[in-house]
Design an enzyme around this catalytic site. Sequence first.
Site: not given
Ligand SMILES: Cc1cc2nc3c(=O)[nH]c(=O)nc-3n(C[C@H](O)[C@H](O)[C@H](O)COP(=O)(O)OP(=O)(O)OC[C@H]3O[C@@H](n4cnc5c(N)ncnc54)[C@H](O)[C@@H]3O)c2cc1C
Length: 340
Positions: A168, A336, A240
């Site tokens: 992570r 996380e 998580s």
């Molecule tokens: C129901 C649920 C289940 C989930 N299950 C998992 C799982 O099984 N495994 C897991 O690892 N995660 C899980 N997650 C967490 C999440 O889905 C992941 O971390 C996902 O990759 C976040 O993507 P996002 O586009 O929403 O990022 P955001 O929430 O928009 O951003 C997260 C971080 O990434 C940065 N960021 C986003 N896009 C970019 C970019 N293009 N360039 C640079 N930085 C960037 C942001 O600045 C921030 O720091 C879950 C979340 C939910 C709600």
Amino acid sequence: MLALPIAHDIALQQFNTFGIPARARRYLRVEDPAQLAQLAADPALAALPRLVLGGGSNLLITHDEVDLLVLHMALAGKEIVGETPDAILVRAQAGENWHGFVQWTLEQGLGGLENLSLIPGTVGASPIQNIGAYGAETKDLFHSLTAFDFAGGTTRTMDAAACRFAYRDSIFKHEEGRQLAVLDVTFALPRAWAPNLRYAELARELEGIAEPTPRQVADAVIAVRRRKLPDPAEIGNAGSFFKNPVVSSEHCAQLLQSWPNLVHHLQPDGSEKLAAGWLIDQCGWKGKALGRAGVYPKQALVLVNNGGASGAEVLALARAIQADVQARFGVLLEPEPVMV
Ligand SMILES: Cc1cc2nc3c(=O)[nH]c(=O)nc-3n(C[C@H](O)[C@H](O)[C@H](O)COP(=O)(O)OP(=O)(O)OC[C@H]3O[C@@H](n4cnc5c(N)ncnc54)[C@H](O)[C@@H]3O)c2cc1C
């Protein structure tokens, strides 16, 4: 050159899966990498503190007003871009929906990403915390990415070593990587595919199917996830909320004396990874609430917005859980999601 269409006082509630009703002072929907170059070339805009936003599914907004320039990554497109003797190379732009991309690779007849089905968020965020589920992680299939560097106003290509992937974690979560925005990610999907059924729960879901296809594995992952995790469209959450903590073998042995049922997994370096959900459950938090924030009754690792919670309320709940786990087990749980 046209001025960048920066909007002001924008509601962020539908842009974060916790559903926190915050507002952004400045907001730009990024549809072309040239917008980032234009921003970096403008000294006043380049000096503003930024938040690169994907799907907002790994984010806890703790203030009602976000005093940052929110760069909402909406770059779109996905394609097969090449091949190697062992793999097919597929590339997606940062704003593509992750699950949609995984499903598209399966439609192309390409396996490899199926264990990561149904993870919310964007492709651009997948390397940030090296997303993982059911025994697979981004880094396993990762080939390279393109990132925009706000410090130099340049674009660079990064391989897996440059991204410094860990559990992570990656360079993007550290000081050296904070100036980078991911523009696109390329994955190397294996020609010789074999199912990854290391996770007992996934293997059980596929019982009776001797040689599952990538599609069948994806469907099994989707079914298991739907049973266990709340859908953010119905109940606000960020998956998580805490990482699984890693402790020394001595600390683990000590804990086992008092807690013989402690869930622990030996790591290659001799340390032990504990199940954060189990620790929280032992402290009696499963299904409990503090204000309008709560702990999901089916999974103690997931904090939820029971309706109308502020980011501060979710944070207060997280801190109370951390304090209890620390007092009982001597283990500090690390959140996380990214906090802003
Ligand atoms: C129901 C649920 C289940 C989930 N299950 C998992 C799982 O099984 N495994 C897991 O690892 N995660 C899980 N997650 C967490 C999440 O889905 C992941 O971390 C996902 O990759 C976040 O993507 P996002 O586009 O929403 O990022 P955001 O929430 O928009 O951003 C997260 C971080 O990434 C940065 N960021 C986003 N896009 C970019 C970019 N293009 N360039 C640079 N930085 C960037 C942001 O600045 C921030 O720091 C879950 C979340 C939910 C709600």
